[in-house]
Scaffold this active site. Structure first.
Site, mmCIF file in Angstrom:
data_model
loop_
_atom_site.group_PDB
_atom_site.id
_atom_site.type_symbol
_atom_site.label_atom_id
_atom_site.label_comp_id
_atom_site.label_asym_id
_atom_site.label_seq_id
_atom_site.Cartn_x
_atom_site.Cartn_y
_atom_site.Cartn_z
ATOM 1 N N ASN B 401 0.824 -1.199 0.000
ATOM 2 C CA ASN B 401 0.000 0.000 0.000
ATOM 3 C C ASN B 401 0.865 1.258 0.000
ATOM 4 O O ASN B 401 0.955 1.960 -1.014
ATOM 5 C CB ASN B 401 -0.929 -0.019 1.217
ATOM 6 N N ASP B 402 1.531 1.513 1.099
ATOM 7 C CA ASP B 402 2.269 2.772 1.206
ATOM 8 C C ASP B 402 3.400 2.868 0.180
ATOM 9 O O ASP B 402 3.742 3.959 -0.268
ATOM 10 C CB ASP B 402 2.847 2.915 2.626
ATOM 11 N N VAL B 403 3.975 1.721 -0.231
ATOM 12 C CA VAL B 403 5.105 1.786 -1.163
ATOM 13 C C VAL B 403 4.657 2.084 -2.595
ATOM 14 O O VAL B 403 5.491 2.281 -3.474
ATOM 15 C CB VAL B 403 5.938 0.485 -1.157
#
Lengths: 114, 475
Positions: B401-403
């Site tokens: 997600n965040d990457v």
């Protein structure tokens, strides 16, 4: 103040080791690729398990009737061993995978396996 | 003679630690490096058991020593062999905690000796008998070891999902106060009535344990690797305190080596995530994330069915898989490799894009995929992968997600702003597999999910992959 200076003078060998080891530690892993961060951390974790040696000394010196020393020392030996053995085995398992994959590649190039 | 042999065995131990650590930082030699350090450790341990003497007296209590080593060795080996690859990080944290506790226990026993030796005159201070340097190494070992132990246990609990993040307003001030109390108790132990010093010593230890808990509690699960690495270097320093106490060079070298290397590794890990250590420890996520999440409504996302996914993927020329935390949690690495083989048999080019901090720890994805026999040359690092996204037909994001959050590039207000990310939105199609629309660890919304080229495929990564494999086979 004098106490501190005396302490430094008494322990100068040890202090030299500390300072040099700080530089060695930083230098040695300076170029580690991020792929190896996890195994390296795990390996370093196993190495600080060297604290087990202190635990063995404490245990070995404990007088037979000093139950505090016996029990705490015994616990320290158990936990220290956990740190050393578990640490090295876990690291080996992680690194084994990097290696196992290399073997697989060799195998697939091997005509017999086709 | 025997003592000289012991000295040599310690020398061997110290040198193998340095060379081992050096070899561990290179992929080709890493495994042997680990074995070398282990061999050096074994030599140092055996040497200590049989050759160590103090004031001409050998060690006793062999039954206790071997019993302890046997118990610890068996449990350690079993735990390390049985643990799943995905649970590796918490295992490391657990072992680290054991080392910290070991250092604290050594200090406790040594302090107990001091107390019983000098607890004769009520009004005297411990400082009247014990040199400051000696007390300092004992109390430092106790404090650092306790913090490391308590912190590692909390980190372990967080990674295995047993403990939730917990923070409250003004926590940093409370933490600082507790730390000051620890130091105050440590001073009073030394400079107050000997009779009370044992109680004060255990008060110091108890406060240090509380500090360890409070220190790790507010830090988010995604930052745990950094914290474990930091605690790892703490334990190294605690071990070095023991080295000072016993004038033991191998403990000192090993401890300080890990203390220094661990600190650098902590900083390197932070760099890989493009965050500062201060940022991780004080945690900018907590307060700002709630505001950021509720700030704007991103509109709607579209879902894709399994059969559509199967069609899109099997008729693509090039598929890029972006594995993340979700894949690790679902243990989906084998299913993932199976999908890769199936697609390759249909002539689709399949590659993996590995973000440096994907998974639970830096390098974790590489280990997991290696376990599933994914060929090493299919794993692209972030820069390589970003060059190839423009020519990619389908990107399959598996629980990352965040990457892949474009906010890292576009939104300066975002807590992850500035973190290098995988530019998956450059590909023709992006299929995101997640369990739900819940935000990732950073607690922020991901614009990617609402972009027109993105479709969502909800479900557990492993189950989805297995179903997907079935669908593709049926095509």
């Amino acid at each position: 103040m004098e106490a501190i200076l005396n302490w430094i003078a008494d322990n100068q060998q040890m202090i030299y080791i500390v300072i040099l080891m700080i530089f060695v530690g930083i230098e040695v892993i300076g170029h580690v690729p991020s792929v190896l961060h996890t195994p390296l951390m795990s390996g370093a974790n196993a190495i600080h398990g060297v604290v087990i040696i202190g635990a063995i000394i404490v245990m070995g010196k404990a007088e037979p009737h000093n139950y505090v020393a016996l029990v705490l020392g015994f616990l320290a030996v158990v936990l220290g061993t956990l740190n050393v053995v578990g640490g090295f085995v876990v690291t080996d398992r992680m690194l084994e995978m990097f290696k196992g994959k290399g073997k697989k590649n060799l195998k697939s190039q091997d005509p017999r396996s086709k | 003679m025997e003592l000289s042999i012991l000295t040599v065995s310690y020398l061997i131990g110290s040198v193998t630690f340095i060379i081992g650590l050096k070899m561990l930082s290179n992929p080709a030699t890493a495994r042997n490096g680990n074995l070398l350090a282990a061999a050096g450790m074994a030599i140092a341990i055996v040497g200590t058991i049989f050759l160590y003497e103090e004031d001409g007296k050998k060690l006793g209590n062999y039954l206790w020593i071997f019993g302890g080593i046997l118990v610890g060795g068996v449990i350690g080996t079993l735990a390390a062999k049985r643990v799943k690859m995905t649970a590796m990080p918490e295992m490391v944290s657990m072992f680290n905690g054991m080392g910290g506790a070991c250092a604290a226990l050594i200090s406790a026993v040594e302090f107990d000796h001091l107390y019983h030796a000098y607890n004769t005159i009520d009004t005297a201070w411990l400082a009247d008998f014990v040199p400051a340097g000696m007390y300092l190494t004992i109390i430092a070992g106790a404090i650092i070891g306790s913090v490391s132990f308590a912190g590692s246990m909390i980190a372990w609990g967080k990674l295995s999902g047993k403990i939730k993040d917990f923070s409250f307003r003004g926590q940093h001030i409370v933490n600082l106060l507790v730390l000051l109390l620890v130091l105050a108790a440590a001073v009073f132990t030394y400079q107050y009535n000997v009779g009370l010093s044992l109680i004060l010593f255990y008060t110091t230890v108890a406060l240090a344990l509380i500090y360890g808990v409070l220190f790790v509690m507010p830090i988010g699960g995604a930052d745990m690797p950094v914290v474990i690495s930091l605690l790892n270097s703490f334990t190294g320093v605690a071990a070095a305190c023991g080295g000072f106490l016993y004038n033991n060079k191998v403990m000192l070298t090993g401890g300080i080596l890990v203390g220094a290397a661990g600190t650098l590794l902590t900083i390197l890990m932070c760099k890989a995530m493009n965050r500062s250590l201060k940022n991780v420890l004080i945690g900018s996520f907590g307060g700002s994330s709630a505001a950021a999440a509720g700030k704007k409504d991103q509109g709607s996302y579209k879902e894709i069915t399994l059969s559509d996914t199967a069609v899109v993927m099997s008729y693509a020329n090039k598929v890029m898989i972006v594995p993340g935390y979700g894949l690790a949690v679902a243990q989906a690495q084998h299913a993932c490799h199976e999908l890769e083989k199936l697609l390759e048999s249909k002539g689709v080019e399949v590659k993996y894009a590995i973000h440096p901090v994907a998974g639970r720890m830096p390098g974790h994805m590489n280990v997991l995929l290696a376990e599933a026999d994914v060929s090493y040359d299919k794993l692209l690092e972030m820069e390589q992968a970003n060059d190839e996204f423009t020519t990619t037909d389908v990107v399959l994001v598996l629980g990352a997600n965040d990457v892949v959050n474009p906010a890292a590039k576009t939104d300066p207000a975002s807590p992850i702003y500035g973190m290098p990310i995988l530019d998956v939105e450059l590909a023709k199609n992006v299929i995101v597999n997640k369990r739900s629309m819940k935000p990732g660890y950073a607690g922020i919304e991901n614009d990617l999910f609402f972009q027109p080229r993105t479709s969502m495929l909800f479900g557990d990564a492993k189950k989805v992959l297995q179903d997907l494999i079935g669908e593709i086979k049926n095509l």
